[in-house]
Scaffold this active site. Structure first.
Site, PDB file in Angstrom:
ATOM      1  N   HIS A 496      37.149  46.254  37.001  1.00 26.77           N
ATOM      2  CA  HIS A 496      37.709  45.785  38.268  1.00 26.77           C
ATOM      3  C   HIS A 496      37.755  46.881  39.331  1.00 26.77           C
ATOM      4  CE1 HIS A 496      39.246  42.530  40.501  1.00 26.77           C
ATOM      5  NE2 HIS A 496      39.893  41.927  39.513  1.00 26.77           N
ATOM      6  N   ASP A 500      34.508  42.631  41.338  1.00 31.90           N
ATOM      7  CA  ASP A 500      35.599  41.663  41.436  1.00 31.90           C
ATOM      8  C   ASP A 500      35.092  40.302  40.984  1.00 31.90           C
ATOM      9  OD1 ASP A 500      34.166  40.563  43.617  1.00 31.90           O
ATOM     10  OD2 ASP A 500      35.212  41.887  45.020  1.00 31.90           O
TER      11      ASP A 500
END
Length: 526
Positions: A496, A500
């Site tokens: 992350h 995303d």
């Protein structure tokens, strides 16, 4: 001119290997870069090429023996210089020995010395002492193996630095030894002989010293090196006090594989009169199993390395997951059609080759997915080459070799490379280069079973996908009529810090479109 071929570095942290097979005989003529021997490390089977052209005079290591990195492997008479007078001029004067002998003798004479455990691999600070090869009071020669130690990468044999008598062992079998700490104490031979004069030190010639050391090593390990087996298999045999010669071998040239050892151990446990007695390392294995007994399995070698890597990834990467269903009915039809055409050529396309090639096509549109995150977490390294890793279930544990430059390979070339890496991984023949430089990983867990998974990202990569097993399921067509379709589930995990949900979703949508409409893939492969 006679020259000893010194065994070069054959992998990070590897200091010894087993000589599996000689490809030349003494007296044979070899050319430069001609393979002369196959050696087996704990990671792969490596082929050793000749450095120069010439004639093989002597092989110093026999088949099945252990060869040490940076030690002579064979003697070669180089073609360029064949006159006998030149070698004599080079080998007779030994200024290092003659000039340093009085100082060395005086420095060594009259004291005992601690043997400091040297560096045995990059980043390794400790190891387990698997077995002492000498007892306190034993006399050892220079370079004689004194102990076997186990790191997370390999079984390493520690040689004596000097000749002398073992006074004290500081680390017991099964304990942890630390790099740069004392391992044992040695009374040097110069002190015990009371002959520190220059002639006594300079008397033996260098070639004779090498020969004597080699003979003493081979005689010391004669019984332990008869059977072909990797150091990992030998360690299992030592822990359970099993003679390798009694284990039925299924490998090439009578090699005992890990599966052979485990199978044999199972048979031994079934025998009521087994003669095996537990050692310190095998104490948890009781001779007769009772209800409530617990087997303690040490975490070592490849399993320990994998545990550390996965723990590091899980603790340092903020993971997120994403799943999707993909209809691969048209893809399976295309594969059958292509395989019918390729049948005459003896080539077969696997579903995995189509998965990986289509993934590479999708990566061209979303290059950020083909990245690494720096160790400091302050840089993203985006790669042009698609080095796509694939998980292989091998006898040594889970390995992830990668296919280099998938974007430049045809489907046939890709299929051949997948076949090579799979076969090499299952037979323990992967090279160190096969395991380095991956940029993204595919895990085809569906070949074993399961539909959905949550894979852990293989740091420093930023994405991994798990492919579930193919299912024949009813799905509505454009007319809302139910049809039986070929369906797979794919499960993504991403870093992350770099990716995303939207990035993975768009990337997976493009990959899905290529798999569901494989004919469109051709437009992107041109």
């Amino acid at each position: 001119m006679k020259e000893d071929f010194i065994l070069p570095d054959i992998g990070e942290g590897i200091v010894e290997c087993e000589l599996v097979e000689w490809l030349v005989e003494e007296g044979d003529i070899v050319v430069e870069d001609q393979p002369v021997a196959d050696v087996q490390t704990d990671k792969a089977l490596v082929q050793i090429p000749a450095k120069h052209a010439g004639r093989v005079l002597k092989r110093y290591v026999e088949q099945g023996d252990i060869a040490k990195v940076h030690a002579p492997l064979f003697a070669l008479e180089i073609e360029d210089e064949s006159t006998p007078s030149q070698p004599e001029k080079k080998t007779e004067p030994k200024p290092e020995n003659q000039g340093a002998s009085p100082a060395t003798a005086s420095a060594k004479a009259g004291y005992e010395e601690d043997f400091i455990l040297p560096d045995i691999g990059e980043g390794i600070v400790e190891c387990e002492l698997v077995e002492w090869l000498v007892e306190e009071g034993d006399t050892v020669t220079e370079d004689q193996p004194v102990a076997d130690v186990q790191t997370d990468k390999a079984l390493v044999q520690i040689p004596a630095k000097h000749a002398g008598r073992v006074v004290k062992r500081y680390v017991e079998q099964g304990e942890i030894a630390r790099v740069h700490s004392p391992l044992f104490r040695l009374a040097l031979s110069d002190y015990e002989d009371h002959t520190p004069t220059a002639p006594a030190v300079a008397q033996p010639k260098a070639p004779e010293a090498v020969t004597q050391t080699r003979q003493s090593i081979s005689s010391t390990d004669e019984n332990r090196r008869k059977v072909l087996a990797t150091p990992a298999v030998r360690r299992i045999a030592r822990e359970h006090e099993i003679e390798l010669g009694k284990v039925p071998a299924s490998g090439k040239n009578g090699r005992v594989l890990k599966e052979d050892m485990l199978r044999f151990m199972g048979e031994l446990e079934d025998e009521p009169g087994s003669k095996r007695k537990p050692t310190e390392t095998a104490k948890p294995k009781a001779a007769t199993a009772h209800k409530g007994d617990v087997d303690i399995i040490p975490v070592k070698g490849m399993r320990a390395a994998m545990a550390r890597q996965m723990t590091h990834s899980a603790q340092t990467i903020p993971h997120f997951t994403y799943s999707e269903e993909i209809d691969v009915t048209e893809l399976t039809r295309l594969r059958r059609s292509l395989n019918q055409r390729l049948e005459s050529q003896g080539v077969k396309l696997t579903v995995m080759s189509l998965f990986i090639k289509s993934l590479s096509v999708a990566l061209k549109r979303h290059p950020i997915v083909n990245s690494h995150m720096s160790d400091a977490g302050d840089e993203i390294h985006q790669f042009a080459d698609h080095n796509i890793g694939m998980a292989v279930d091998s006898p040594m544990g889970l390995l992830v070799p990668n296919i280099k430059g998938v974007q430049n390979l045809s489907l046939l070339e890709l299929a051949e490379e997948i076949k090579r890496l799979t076969e090499s991984g299952r037979s323990g023949r992967l090279s160190p280069d096969d395991l380095k430089g991956g940029t993204i990983t595919v895990s085809n867990i569906g070949s074993i079973g399961g539909t959905v998974t949550t894979p852990i990202v293989n740091a420093p990569e930023v994405a991994i996908v798990g492919i579930g097993r193919l299912q024949r399921l009813p799905r509505p067509n454009k007319k809302d009529e139910l049809e039986i379709r070929d369906i797979i589930q794919v499960s993504w995990s991403g870093d992350h810090r770099v990716l995303d949900g939207g990035t993975i979703a768009r990337f997976c949508n493009d990959w899905k479109a290529l798999l569901e409409q494989p004919n469109d893939m051709v437009l992107w492969m041109v």
